[in-house]
Design a protein around this motif. Structure first.
Motif, short mmCIF file in Angstrom:
data_model
loop_
_atom_site.label_atom_id
_atom_site.label_comp_id
_atom_site.label_asym_id
_atom_site.label_seq_id
_atom_site.Cartn_x
_atom_site.Cartn_y
_atom_site.Cartn_z
N LYS A 75 0.88 -1.30 -0.04
CA LYS A 75 -0.01 0.15 -0.14
C LYS A 75 1.01 1.31 -0.01
CE LYS A 75 -3.78 2.28 2.44
NZ LYS A 75 -4.95 2.05 3.29
N VAL A 76 0.62 2.30 -0.87
CA VAL A 76 1.07 3.55 -0.94
C VAL A 76 0.21 4.54 -0.77
CG1 VAL A 76 2.61 4.82 -2.28
CG2 VAL A 76 2.96 2.34 -2.44
N ARG A 83 9.03 3.49 -1.68
CA ARG A 83 10.00 2.77 -1.19
C ARG A 83 10.10 2.97 0.32
NH1 ARG A 83 10.80 -1.25 -1.83
NH2 ARG A 83 10.90 -0.91 -3.94
N CYS A 84 10.07 4.00 0.98
CA CYS A 84 9.86 4.00 2.28
C CYS A 84 8.70 3.36 3.07
CB CYS A 84 9.61 5.44 2.72
SG CYS A 84 11.12 6.66 2.41
N GLN A 85 7.68 3.57 2.45
CA GLN A 85 6.53 2.80 3.09
C GLN A 85 6.48 1.14 3.03
OE1 GLN A 85 2.82 4.66 1.79
NE2 GLN A 85 3.97 6.75 1.94
N ASN A 86 7.24 0.63 2.07
CA ASN A 86 7.51 -0.67 1.69
C ASN A 86 8.85 -1.24 1.57
OD1 ASN A 86 4.12 -1.55 0.95
ND2 ASN A 86 4.73 0.37 -0.11
N ILE A 141 -9.07 19.12 3.33
CA ILE A 141 -7.95 19.19 4.08
C ILE A 141 -6.69 18.36 3.91
CG2 ILE A 141 -7.23 19.10 6.66
CD1 ILE A 141 -10.20 19.57 7.42
N ASN A 142 -7.12 17.23 3.30
CA ASN A 142 -6.14 16.12 3.23
C ASN A 142 -5.95 15.53 1.94
OD1 ASN A 142 -3.78 14.15 3.67
ND2 ASN A 142 -5.02 12.80 4.71
N PRO A 143 -5.90 16.33 0.66
CA PRO A 143 -6.03 15.54 -0.51
C PRO A 143 -4.73 14.62 -0.79
CG PRO A 143 -5.02 17.76 -0.81
CD PRO A 143 -5.48 17.64 0.67
N ARG A 144 -5.01 13.53 -1.45
CA ARG A 144 -3.96 12.45 -1.25
C ARG A 144 -4.55 11.30 -2.52
NH1 ARG A 144 -7.40 11.89 2.34
NH2 ARG A 144 -8.44 9.89 3.02
N PHE A 145 -3.47 10.32 -2.60
CA PHE A 145 -4.01 9.21 -3.12
C PHE A 145 -3.60 8.03 -2.46
CE2 PHE A 145 0.06 9.29 -5.57
CZ PHE A 145 0.62 7.90 -5.58
N GLU A 146 -4.51 6.79 -2.29
CA GLU A 146 -4.09 5.71 -1.65
C GLU A 146 -4.20 4.63 -2.76
OE1 GLU A 146 -6.64 5.24 1.69
OE2 GLU A 146 -5.73 7.14 2.47
N LEU A 147 -3.06 4.13 -2.98
CA LEU A 147 -3.03 2.78 -3.82
C LEU A 147 -2.64 1.63 -3.09
CD1 LEU A 147 -2.62 1.80 -6.82
CD2 LEU A 147 -0.40 2.29 -6.57
N GLU A 148 -3.55 0.40 -3.52
CA GLU A 148 -3.33 -0.64 -2.85
C GLU A 148 -3.12 -1.80 -4.05
OE1 GLU A 148 -5.42 -1.84 1.02
OE2 GLU A 148 -7.05 -0.68 -0.22
N LEU A 149 -1.94 -2.54 -3.99
CA LEU A 149 -1.58 -3.44 -4.74
C LEU A 149 -1.79 -5.07 -4.26
CD1 LEU A 149 1.71 -1.75 -6.08
CD2 LEU A 149 -0.48 -1.75 -7.28
N PHE A 150 -2.36 -5.94 -4.97
CA PHE A 150 -2.87 -7.25 -4.58
C PHE A 150 -2.20 -8.20 -5.62
CE2 PHE A 150 -6.00 -4.32 -2.90
CZ PHE A 150 -6.28 -4.77 -1.76
#
Length: 210
Positions: free
Chosen positions: A7-8, A54-57, A118-127
């Motif tokens: 997840k990123v 890379r930091c998160q995984n 307040i917190n724009p972002r993207f969340e990507l999950e890879l399975f």
């Protein structure tokens, strides 16, 4: 242990790569990062994605076919990039991080659009497909919500409008007529118009209908 999930999360409003592509005098696509111009934003954004992935995984490399679930949170409902265009920028950064080998690994992709001022972002999950599969369905809401309406961009040319059935009929006269049922070419005198001139049927098919 071989990992089959990652997840990123990258904070900030996502950028579309299509908005930042430049071309040099030889027609080759370039993407500068230190020109001092507005276009540098994309290259820096790609580097940020790679760094966060890379930091998160740490130490994770997904080498198999993947299912991707991308949740994008925009700052505004009305002003944001085309969601379909941002996937390229995101997966280029993910590939650069080494988390995946190639973005062609993503064989199934689900994108959802949300809004968070307040917190724009993207969340990507890879399975990994060796371990996970998709099971989803679309349901009709019991209570209908207020629709989010879209309007064409101000710089988009307006297509000519047909105001009445006579205009439709004139279009059919100028073009070669085809029967909507049998598909054969027919002459005007051997045709019957229906549905306010929008549908053309040959007399032979009309006889068969009755």
């Amino acid at each position: 242990m071989i990992k089959t999930y990652a997840k990123v999360i990258v904070k900030g409003s996502p950028l579309s790569k299509s908005n930042f592509k430049l071309f040099n005098v030889n027609g080759r696509a370039i993407l500068p990062h230190n020109s001092g111009k507005y276009h540098d934003r994309y290259a820096l954004y790609e580097e940020e994605i790679a760094y966060e992935a890379r930091c998160q995984n740490p130490g994770v490399v997904l080498g198999e076919a993947l299912i991707a679930v991308l949740n994008v949170y925009y700052k505004s409902k009305k002003r944001h990039p085309d969601t379909n265009n941002i996937t390229k920028s995101i997966f280029d950064g993910i590939e650069k991080s080494g988390l995946i080998i190639n973005d062609a690994q993503v064989r199934r992709l689900i994108i959802e659009e949300f809004y968070d001022e307040i917190n724009p972002r993207f969340e990507l999950e890879l399975f990994g497909e060796s371990t996970y599969f998709i099971d989803y369905k679309i349901l009709k809401k019991e209570i209908v919500e207020e629709p989010i309406q879209y309007s064409p961009p101000p710089n988009k040319s307006k297509s000519p409008k047909i105001h009445n059935s006579k205009s439709c009929a004139s279009l059919h006269q100028n073009d070669k007529l085809h029967c909507e049922i049998c598909g054969k070419k027919i002459k005007k005198e051997n045709s019957i118009s229906a549905n306010n001139g929008k549908t053309i049927i040959c007399k032979e098919c009309l006889t068969k209908l009755f």
